[in-house]
Design an enzyme around this catalytic site. Structure first.
Site, PDB file in Angstrom:
ATOM      1  N   PHE A 199       0.827  -1.209   0.000  1.00 32.18           N
ATOM      2  CA  PHE A 199       0.000   0.000   0.000  1.00 32.18           C
ATOM      3  C   PHE A 199       0.862   1.261   0.000  1.00 32.18           C
ATOM      4  CE2 PHE A 199      -2.018   3.414   2.389  1.00 32.18           C
ATOM      5  CZ  PHE A 199      -3.281   3.510   1.826  1.00 32.18           C
ATOM      6  N   ASP A 200       1.895   1.297   0.840  1.00 38.17           N
ATOM      7  CA  ASP A 200       2.764   2.483   0.939  1.00 38.17           C
ATOM      8  C   ASP A 200       3.405   2.821  -0.402  1.00 38.17           C
ATOM      9  OD1 ASP A 200       2.475   1.321   3.652  1.00 38.17           O
ATOM     10  OD2 ASP A 200       3.843   2.919   4.232  1.00 38.17           O
ATOM     11  N   THR A 201       3.983   1.803  -1.040  1.00 37.42           N
ATOM     12  CA  THR A 201       4.664   2.028  -2.315  1.00 37.42           C
ATOM     13  C   THR A 201       3.688   2.497  -3.379  1.00 37.42           C
ATOM     14  OG1 THR A 201       6.333   0.350  -1.799  1.00 37.42           O
ATOM     15  CG2 THR A 201       6.051   0.948  -4.110  1.00 37.42           C
TER      16      THR A 201
END
Length: 409
Positions: A199-201
């Site tokens: 999710f972060d990337t």
């Protein structure tokens, strides 16, 4: 089903709407939850100049995590709790951020690995309107990091992969210390598909592609020895995510240039994109190879672990490159592709074995020297692999001669 525990408001300034909502995703963190949330809340009350709400989001824990979070919400001003029936860090952030009314939404890991002194420089440019997204970075100048060499190697290799395959300009995708302006979060969340660690990337790559302003804050960070992150599973999921969000771009370039008379510009675009994608696949493969080589070396020795790691990475490369070949040219070159891949495996095995022999001659069984030797050999094999596949598999067929008249009856 979602269960909410309403924060205890009490008296004083914490009754006002928050300027920042800090989300803490948790899973089975009962032993440490109360102490760490209390520490964070104390810091916010004593040292943070903006109104802040701490929201603990429980991801389907099987211990007493949510019960403790609910007690904190009931007894501590400025703390809320939320329970979700499924796991996933991205899912927790998506759920909390989409419901927040704070101008800035943020998150941090419950282990508080990142120094809390970085919180103000993280959110200040968002509240002032100078940035849309802010991230903590462990890899930029000014950061101070304490962690083992394996995690350091994996982190740096992963972020290098993002720069090669996705052209990411941020330095640290996976640091658990990020913040966004609320309107930016609402713009990004529908476009991000992953609900777990990737999710972060995906959030950052999407923000860059939309032209949002991203600021970075070097952080002091100490690795938590009790981290629940499963490195192998998370790494594989992240690599799968990198492939997913980079795959469509190459396919669109190829299709846009698939005309009967492609222009030189279109041909050069496809060639450049092929090179970029092969670099990304090579970085993924090298990272996986090094991890497997290190893991199996105590059991199988240098040469045995080299052969096993190469075999698995060759299977990965074969699957990825076969998919790329199918998307570009259909199935007419698949037999040629398999034969070339088999030959390249033999060449890679030979090059890395020679590298290991040279390493043994220089320094015996030194692991750092062995890693340098096989990395150089793998890089040489990757260049050779690209040249051979480019020449024999991805080479475009000559266009069919144009018909100048009617076909004979």
């Amino acid at each position: 089903m979602t269960v909410l525990a309403v924060p205890q408001t009490g008296a004083g300034p914490r009754q006002a709407p928050p300027d920042v909502e800090i989300v803490i995703p948790v899973y089975n963190e009962a032993p440490h939850l109360t102490a760490r949330v209390t520490e964070l809340r104390r810091f916010l009350d004593q040292s943070f100049p903006f109104r802040a709400l701490v929201t603990v989001v429980d991801n389907a824990s099987t211990d007493e995590t949510f019960a403790l979070a609910s007690q904190l919400a009931a007894s501590t001003p400025g703390v809320a709790a939320k329970h979700l029936a499924r796991k996933g860090r991205g899912y927790a952030l998506r759920s909390a951020w989409s419901e927040s009314t704070a101008p800035v939404v943020a998150y941090m890991d419950v282990d508080l690995s990142t120094s809390l002194s970085a919180l103000l420089p993280l959110v200040a440019p968002l509240l002032s309107g100078q940035s849309d997204v802010a991230i903590g970075t462990r890899l930029a100048r000014g950061a101070h990091v304490v962690r083992g060499p394996k995690r350091e190697l994996i982190s740096r290799a992963y972020n290098l992969l993002l720069r090669l395959s996705l052209r990411g300009r941020f330095s640290d995708a996976q640091c658990g210390f990020k913040a966004l302006r609320r309107e930016s979060a609402l713009q990004l969340l529908p476009l991000v598909k992953d609900d777990e660690w990737f999710f972060d990337t995906e959030l950052l790559v999407t923000a860059e592609r939309l032209g949002l302003r991203i600021s970075e804050v070097p952080v002091d960070w100490v690795d938590d020895p009790d981290s629940r992150v499963q490195i192998v599973r998370t790494a594989l999921n992240d690599l799968r995510g990198v492939w997913r969000i980079s795959h469509g771009h190459a396919r669109r370039l190829v299709r846009s240039s698939s005309t009967s008379n492609p222009t030189p510009t279109a041909i050069s675009q496809v060639a450049a994109d092929q090179l970029l994608r092969f670099a990304g696949v090579g970085a993924i493969s090298t990272l996986g190879y090094l991890f497997l080589f290190i893991a199996w070396r105590p059991i199988a020795g240098d040469f045995g672990s080299n052969a096993l790691a190469l075999a698995i990475c060759t299977l990965f490369n074969t699957a990825v490159h076969r998919e790329l070949a199918r998307n570009m040219q259909g199935s007419r070159h698949q037999g040629r592709f398999v034969a070339v891949s088999a030959g390249l495996f033999a060449i890679s095995l030979g090059l890395t074995s020679l590298g290991l022999l040279a390493a043994h001659a220089l320094s015996g069984s030194s692991l750092p020297v062995a890693l340098v030797a096989v990395t150089v050999a793998n890089a040489a094999a990757a260049v050779l692999r690209f040249a051979m596949l480019r020449a024999w598999v991805f080479r475009p067929d000559p266009p069919a001669p144009a018909r100048t008249g009617a076909e004979p009856s």
